[in-house]
Scaffold this active site. Structure first.
Site, mmCIF file in Angstrom:
data_model
loop_
_atom_site.group_PDB
_atom_site.id
_atom_site.type_symbol
_atom_site.label_atom_id
_atom_site.label_comp_id
_atom_site.label_asym_id
_atom_site.label_seq_id
_atom_site.Cartn_x
_atom_site.Cartn_y
_atom_site.Cartn_z
ATOM 1 N N ASP A 1 48.262 53.197 34.690
ATOM 2 C CA ASP A 1 48.747 51.894 35.160
ATOM 3 C C ASP A 1 47.978 50.813 34.402
ATOM 4 O O ASP A 1 46.912 51.068 33.832
ATOM 5 C CB ASP A 1 48.528 51.728 36.671
ATOM 6 C CG ASP A 1 49.087 50.394 37.185
ATOM 7 O OD1 ASP A 1 50.281 50.126 36.958
ATOM 8 O OD2 ASP A 1 48.333 49.614 37.786
ATOM 9 N N SER A 2 48.519 49.597 34.446
ATOM 10 C CA SER A 2 47.808 48.466 33.839
ATOM 11 C C SER A 2 46.475 48.226 34.552
ATOM 12 O O SER A 2 45.576 47.617 33.983
ATOM 13 C CB SER A 2 48.668 47.215 33.950
ATOM 14 O OG SER A 2 48.893 46.926 35.315
ATOM 15 N N TYR B 1 50.003 43.308 33.076
ATOM 16 C CA TYR B 1 51.005 43.517 32.038
ATOM 17 C C TYR B 1 52.277 42.693 32.330
ATOM 18 O O TYR B 1 53.054 42.425 31.426
ATOM 19 C CB TYR B 1 51.415 44.997 31.987
ATOM 20 C CG TYR B 1 50.493 45.922 31.224
ATOM 21 C CD1 TYR B 1 49.206 45.554 30.855
ATOM 22 C CD2 TYR B 1 50.936 47.201 30.865
ATOM 23 C CE1 TYR B 1 48.375 46.437 30.157
ATOM 24 C CE2 TYR B 1 50.121 48.077 30.159
ATOM 25 C CZ TYR B 1 48.838 47.699 29.818
ATOM 26 O OH TYR B 1 48.041 48.574 29.125
ATOM 27 N N GLY B 2 52.474 42.369 33.605
ATOM 28 C CA GLY B 2 53.731 41.736 34.053
ATOM 29 C C GLY B 2 54.216 40.576 33.198
ATOM 30 O O GLY B 2 55.391 40.513 32.835
ATOM 31 N N ASN C 1 55.619 50.066 36.854
ATOM 32 C CA ASN C 1 57.013 49.714 36.587
ATOM 33 C C ASN C 1 57.151 48.924 35.301
ATOM 34 O O ASN C 1 58.118 49.089 34.559
ATOM 35 C CB ASN C 1 57.573 48.896 37.750
ATOM 36 C CG ASN C 1 57.784 49.746 38.975
ATOM 37 O OD1 ASN C 1 58.842 50.329 39.156
ATOM 38 N ND2 ASN C 1 56.765 49.858 39.816
ATOM 39 N N THR C 2 56.180 48.043 35.055
ATOM 40 C CA THR C 2 56.279 47.185 33.873
ATOM 41 C C THR C 2 56.234 48.053 32.613
ATOM 42 O O THR C 2 57.047 47.870 31.694
ATOM 43 C CB THR C 2 55.132 46.152 33.886
ATOM 44 O OG1 THR C 2 55.089 45.552 35.191
ATOM 45 C CG2 THR C 2 55.342 45.075 32.855
ATOM 46 N N CYS D 1 56.865 47.445 42.155
ATOM 47 C CA CYS D 1 55.607 47.260 41.440
ATOM 48 C C CYS D 1 54.596 48.080 42.225
ATOM 49 O O CYS D 1 54.534 47.969 43.458
ATOM 50 C CB CYS D 1 55.195 45.792 41.421
ATOM 51 S SG CYS D 1 53.517 45.544 40.780
ATOM 52 N N THR D 2 53.845 48.904 41.524
ATOM 53 C CA THR D 2 52.978 49.846 42.230
ATOM 54 C C THR D 2 51.781 49.167 42.902
ATOM 55 O O THR D 2 51.052 49.804 43.660
ATOM 56 C CB THR D 2 52.521 50.969 41.280
ATOM 57 O OG1 THR D 2 51.900 50.380 40.125
ATOM 58 C CG2 THR D 2 53.697 51.813 40.835
ATOM 59 N N HIS D 3 51.583 47.881 42.625
ATOM 60 C CA HIS D 3 50.545 47.131 43.344
ATOM 61 C C HIS D 3 51.003 46.693 44.748
ATOM 62 O O HIS D 3 50.185 46.481 45.634
ATOM 63 C CB HIS D 3 50.197 45.844 42.594
ATOM 64 C CG HIS D 3 49.289 46.027 41.414
ATOM 65 N ND1 HIS D 3 49.657 46.685 40.282
ATOM 66 C CD2 HIS D 3 48.019 45.595 41.216
ATOM 67 C CE1 HIS D 3 48.654 46.654 39.410
ATOM 68 N NE2 HIS D 3 47.643 46.001 39.956
HETATM 69 N N1 DGL Z 1 51.506 47.914 38.671
HETATM 70 C C1 DGL Z 1 52.365 47.369 37.672
HETATM 71 C C2 DGL Z 1 53.824 47.632 38.009
HETATM 72 O O1 DGL Z 1 54.150 48.557 38.728
HETATM 73 C C3 DGL Z 1 52.249 45.927 37.284
HETATM 74 C C4 DGL Z 1 50.984 45.228 37.272
HETATM 75 C C5 DGL Z 1 50.829 44.255 36.142
HETATM 76 O O2 DGL Z 1 51.489 43.212 36.087
HETATM 77 O O3 DGL Z 1 50.007 44.587 35.306
HETATM 78 O O4 DGL Z 1 54.677 46.940 37.531
#
Ligand code: DGL
Length: 277
Positions: A11-12, A43-44, A75-76, A193-195
């Site tokens: 993940d990011s 990363y978004g 997801n990103t 988004c996994t966050h």
């Molecule tokens: N956890 C990431 C996702 O599922 C995104 C987090 C980020 O923006 O880096 O999209």
């Protein structure tokens, strides 16, 4: 005989830990390496090219650790990098290795949760702009209408430990009001988004109690169980000692103090330099 190796989970930053937590519940026997690119998160808001290059570097690092299977628990990265990596890079780099994402398993299931056929998708700007969810959901559930909302402030709020503080309310309510304002018939909201699972209690408090809110962790974990059953040759290459190691491209002190909020257990990480100059 080839040495067995762990499953790589990427993940990011911290978000992928919400997915790893569910994977470990369903597949506790395997070994895992988790890597968060915290030094370059989020990363978004980044361009397709940047997310692709960062993700490819991460995948190559997992391959150098011997991983045969890497899950992009982001997801990103899944939206912006996975297809190119699978189609362009893998055949050259490592044709027998596999890289999987979180979008496909989620879109295969999401239509089953909605009675109205109207699904809200909350994600980063990158995930929403990629249109991956509407495109993929249409393949499995052509009758389902997808309404997307980008929530650019949510990852920074979560990564800065503000997700359960009153200050987060404004941004959570703002995006939910906007999403629900587009279509009153939405009965299912996907946290794409996994966050975002860390915000689930706040999200619940701002929507009608009849709305189903879906986090991806369990869905992705279940899909991995099925995938490994179908691909027994690949499954046979994964080591089984029930061990997990954690790496971060940023401070291990910060990582260890935040990561347990996502993983639900104490975490001790190691530092990794990943092409960061
Ligand atoms: N956890 C990431 C996702 O599922 C995104 C987090 C980020 O923006 O880096 O999209």
């Amino acid at each position: 005989m080839q040495a067995k190796s762990p499953i790589g989970v990427f993940d990011s930053g911290y978000g992928g830990l919400t997915v790893l937590k569910e994977i470990v519940k369903q597949l506790p026997e395997y070994d895992y390496i988790y890597m968060g690119d915290n030094a370059r998160a989020p990363y978004g808001p980044r361009s397709f090219d940047t997310v692709y290059h960062y993700t490819l570097e991460a995948v190559q690092w997992f391959f150098a650790q011997g991983c045969e299977l890497v899950i992009l628990a982001c997801n990103t990265a899944s939206a912006k990098a996975l297809r190119t990596i699978q189609q362009k890079d893998l055949p050259k780099l490592a044709p027998t290795k596999r890289v999987l994402g979180v979008i496909r398993p989620t879109t295969e299931m999401i239509g089953n949760y909605s009675k109205t056929g109207k699904v809200g998708v909350l994600g980063t700007a990158g995930t929403v702009q990629s249109e991956s969810y509407p495109i993929e959901i249409a393949k499995f559930f052509p009758q389902v209408k997808v309404y997307q909302e980008a929530c650019p402030m949510w990852v920074p709020l979560i990564e800065n430990n503000e997700y359960d503080k009153p200050g987060a309310d404004y941004f959570v309510q703002k995006h939910l009001d906007h999403l629900m304002g587009i279509s009153a018939g939405i009965d299912t909201i996907l946290l794409a988004c996994t966050h975002y699972p860390l915000l689930i209690n706040k999200i619940r408090s701002f929507v009608h109690p009849g709305i189903t809110i879906i986090s991806q962790g369990e869905i992705v974990a279940h899909s991995l169980v099925i995938y490994l059953e179908k691909h027994s040759e690949l499954a046979g290459k994964i080591s089984k000692n029930g061990q997990i190691s954690f790496f971060t491209t940023d401070s291990i002190t910060d990582f260890d103090s935040h990561a347990s909020n996502f993983f639900g257990k104490p975490v001790r990480s190691q530092h990794l330099d990943l092409g960061i100059k």
